[in-house]
Enzyme design. Structure first.
Site, PDB file in Angstrom:
ATOM      1  N   TYR A   1       0.219  -1.043  -0.248  1.00 39.41           N
ATOM      2  CA  TYR A   1       0.108  -0.407   0.040  1.00 39.41           C
ATOM      3  C   TYR A   1       1.055   1.586   0.122  1.00 39.41           C
ATOM      4  O   TYR A   1       1.619   1.624   1.231  1.00 39.41           O
ATOM      5  CB  TYR A   1      -0.672  -0.183   1.477  1.00 39.41           C
ATOM      6  CG  TYR A   1      -1.847   1.201   1.170  1.00 39.41           C
ATOM      7  CD1 TYR A   1      -1.450   2.109   1.716  1.00 39.41           C
ATOM      8  CD2 TYR A   1      -2.670   1.219   0.113  1.00 39.41           C
ATOM      9  CE1 TYR A   1      -2.378   3.519   2.669  1.00 39.41           C
ATOM     10  CE2 TYR A   1      -3.502   2.101   0.545  1.00 39.41           C
ATOM     11  CZ  TYR A   1      -4.145   3.405   1.293  1.00 39.41           C
ATOM     12  OH  TYR A   1      -4.313   4.597   1.883  1.00 39.41           O
TER      13      TYR A   1
ATOM     14  N   ASP B   1       8.767   3.137  -0.337  1.00 40.93           N
ATOM     15  CA  ASP B   1       8.075   3.793   0.209  1.00 40.93           C
ATOM     16  C   ASP B   1       8.906   3.169   1.627  1.00 40.93           C
ATOM     17  O   ASP B   1       8.445   2.228   2.627  1.00 40.93           O
ATOM     18  CB  ASP B   1       6.718   2.953   0.036  1.00 40.93           C
ATOM     19  CG  ASP B   1       5.655   3.517   0.274  1.00 40.93           C
ATOM     20  OD1 ASP B   1       4.457   3.669   0.311  1.00 40.93           O
ATOM     21  OD2 ASP B   1       6.737   4.149   1.651  1.00 40.93           O
TER      22      ASP B   1
ATOM     23  N   LYS C   1       4.887   9.612   8.395  1.00 45.69           N
ATOM     24  CA  LYS C   1       4.409   9.189   9.737  1.00 45.69           C
ATOM     25  C   LYS C   1       5.424  10.015  10.611  1.00 45.69           C
ATOM     26  O   LYS C   1       5.458  10.555  11.076  1.00 45.69           O
ATOM     27  CB  LYS C   1       4.459   7.834   9.710  1.00 45.69           C
ATOM     28  CG  LYS C   1       2.737   7.067   8.888  1.00 45.69           C
ATOM     29  CD  LYS C   1       3.212   5.181   8.506  1.00 45.69           C
ATOM     30  CE  LYS C   1       2.131   4.886   7.457  1.00 45.69           C
ATOM     31  NZ  LYS C   1       0.473   5.028   8.421  1.00 45.69           N
TER      32      LYS C   1
END
Ligand code: KE4
Length: 436
Positions: free
Chosen positions: A149, A244, A272
């Site tokens: 994702y 990622d 994040k």
């Protein structure tokens, strides 16, 4: 916490009101508890390793806002930094010393990151990195992993096609087939599958984007040699390697998985933790690639609040605390204590499980395993996970409301929290098993 004595009446009322105004009553789908049943808790506050719902119930928190809160909630140094920044003005849409300081912090921490652009989310980071990769290579196709994702940009919402020659199909209505058809899908931890794609589409693949430690199919570490093999295959095919690290960056090690495993990508996506709970994303890498980004080069990407002083302040304060000696050792010790404790509980209960951990991100799969890819992960008994999740809530433990997410330990967790969690897990599991 005594089980079953928790009223969630106000959460239910709040959720009904929210549903009338927002799709699913949430601002991000996974928060809606659809994967685990029941209604989401409406949270009111967080402090250290705990969150409190609007009914006044406290929970030991392992969601941590899906990763950013590696210091725990309302860390005093983050609160002070953001408050100080706010008093000087919330946003300028102009260069500030703070965003240069964050850029420098990131470049110094990740050897592959020669230059960086700050954005507002992981989605923006991944979307922009792939636009840059296509521009730099003049190629249109990109490869992602089944179960990977990378945010909700159109071309990345592609159902797991797996298989060497499968063209991606949209995972969501509204994504034109033409967009999805530029995305190929490979099996994670399978070098032959990736090699097959490069052989099937010679000279057409711009980049391979992957989570170096998969965190969106549950936590699935790379098998020995996989990341090194990926590096060699992409280099040999003239494609760019994009890590990622939105979830793994500064989570699994200072810098991230590329430092932990010693494999340098061409481009990296971050998010994040680097925002400390406020909206920050970033993408960066080789200087020759980043020189193509506007306004230096022709690859356009922009953002009103990119490098926002408040978000940058939260990120800098978070990284400052993380940079201190012993931070990652502490995170590792607490996380190992939890993972091993849970492993023992499931073994004792005779419930098939497979436990994974990298740094302070971990997962309990409800399957004997091993789990090395999306197929292995989806073999889990998601219904039993859902029952355990609900029982853990009643025990005062807040886990991710999906089998296919990670649990996160923070520097605010104490050994007593970990031990209470393991004890709660045993009680919760016993109730699940007896009622199944
Ligand atoms: P955001 O756009 O949500 O900031 O980042 C997207 C993203 C990109 N890359 C990775 C590896 C990610 O894990 C994410 C976002 N993670 C999800 C859950 N694992 C965030 C939770 C949500 O979608 O609400």
């Amino acid at each position: 916490m005594a089980a079953g004595l928790r009223s969630t009446a106000r959460s239910r009322e709040a959720h009904q009101a929210a549903r009338r105004l927002m799709p699913g009553g949430v601002n991000s789908p996974v928060r809606a508890f659809h994967a685990v049943g029941g209604e989401p808790l409406t949270l009111e506050s967080g402090f250290e390793a705990r969150v409190r719902d609007v009914d006044g119930n406290d929970y030991i928190d392992y969601v941590g806002s899906w990763g950013p809160l590696i210091l725990g909630h309302a860390h005093p140094e983050v609160v002070e930094a953001v408050t100080r920044a706010l008093r000087l003005g919330s946003s300028f849409g102009a260069p500030t010393l703070a965003e240069t300081a964050l850029a420098r912090r990131l470049v110094e921490a990740l050897p592959s990151l020669e230059r960086v652009r700050l954005v507002n989310s992981g989605t923006e980071a991944a979307m922009s990195a792939l636009r840059l990769a296509r521009a730099a290579t003049g190629r249109d196709l990109v490869v992602k992993c089944a179960g990977g994702y990378h945010g909700h940009a159109d071309g990345l919402l592609v159902r797991a096609g797996s298989g060497a020659t499968t063209l991606g199909t949209p995972d969501s209505p509204g994504v034109p087939a033409a967009y999805a058809s530029c995305t190929l899908v490979a099996r994670y931890n399978d070098l032959d599958d990736l090699d097959g794609l490069f052989r099937a589409y010679p000279g057409r693949i711009a980049a391979f984007i992957l989570e170096p430690v998969a965190g969106n199919m549950g936590v699935v570490p790379p098998v020995r040699g996989y990341l090194e093999g990926v590096r060699e295959l992409t280099r040999g095919a003239g494609a760019l390697l994009v890590f990622d690290e939105v979830m793994t960056g500064f989570r699994v090690a200072w810098g991230g998985a590329q430092v932990l495993y010693g494999v340098a990508p061409d481009l990296t996506c971050l998010g994040k933790v680097i925002g400390g709970g406020l909206p920050v994303g970033a993408y960066g890498g080789r200087a020759d690639l980043m020189a193509r980004v506007a306004p230096e080069g022709p690859v356009y990407q922009a953002g009103t609040l990119s490098g926002n002083p408040l978000a940058v302040a939260a990120g800098l304060a978070t990284l400052e605390v993380l940079s201190r000696p012993g931070a990652y050792e502490r995170l590792g010790l607490l996380s190992e204590r939890l993972s091993e404790g849970l492993r023992g509980v499931f073994l004792e209960a005779g419930v098939p499980s497979y436990h994974t951990r990298v740094g302070s991100m971990l997962c309990t799969f409800f399957t004997p395993g091993p789990v090395a890819d999306y197929d292995g992960a989806t073999a889990s008994d998601a219904a039993l996970y859902a029952a355990w999740f609900r029982a853990m809530l009643e025990e005062g433990v807040y886990l991710a409301p999906s089998q296919y997410e990670a649990a996160f330990v923070s520097l605010a967790h104490r050994e007593s929290d970990i031990d209470a969690t393991v004890e709660a897990a045993a009680r919760a599991l016993a109730r699940c098993v007896s009622s199944s």
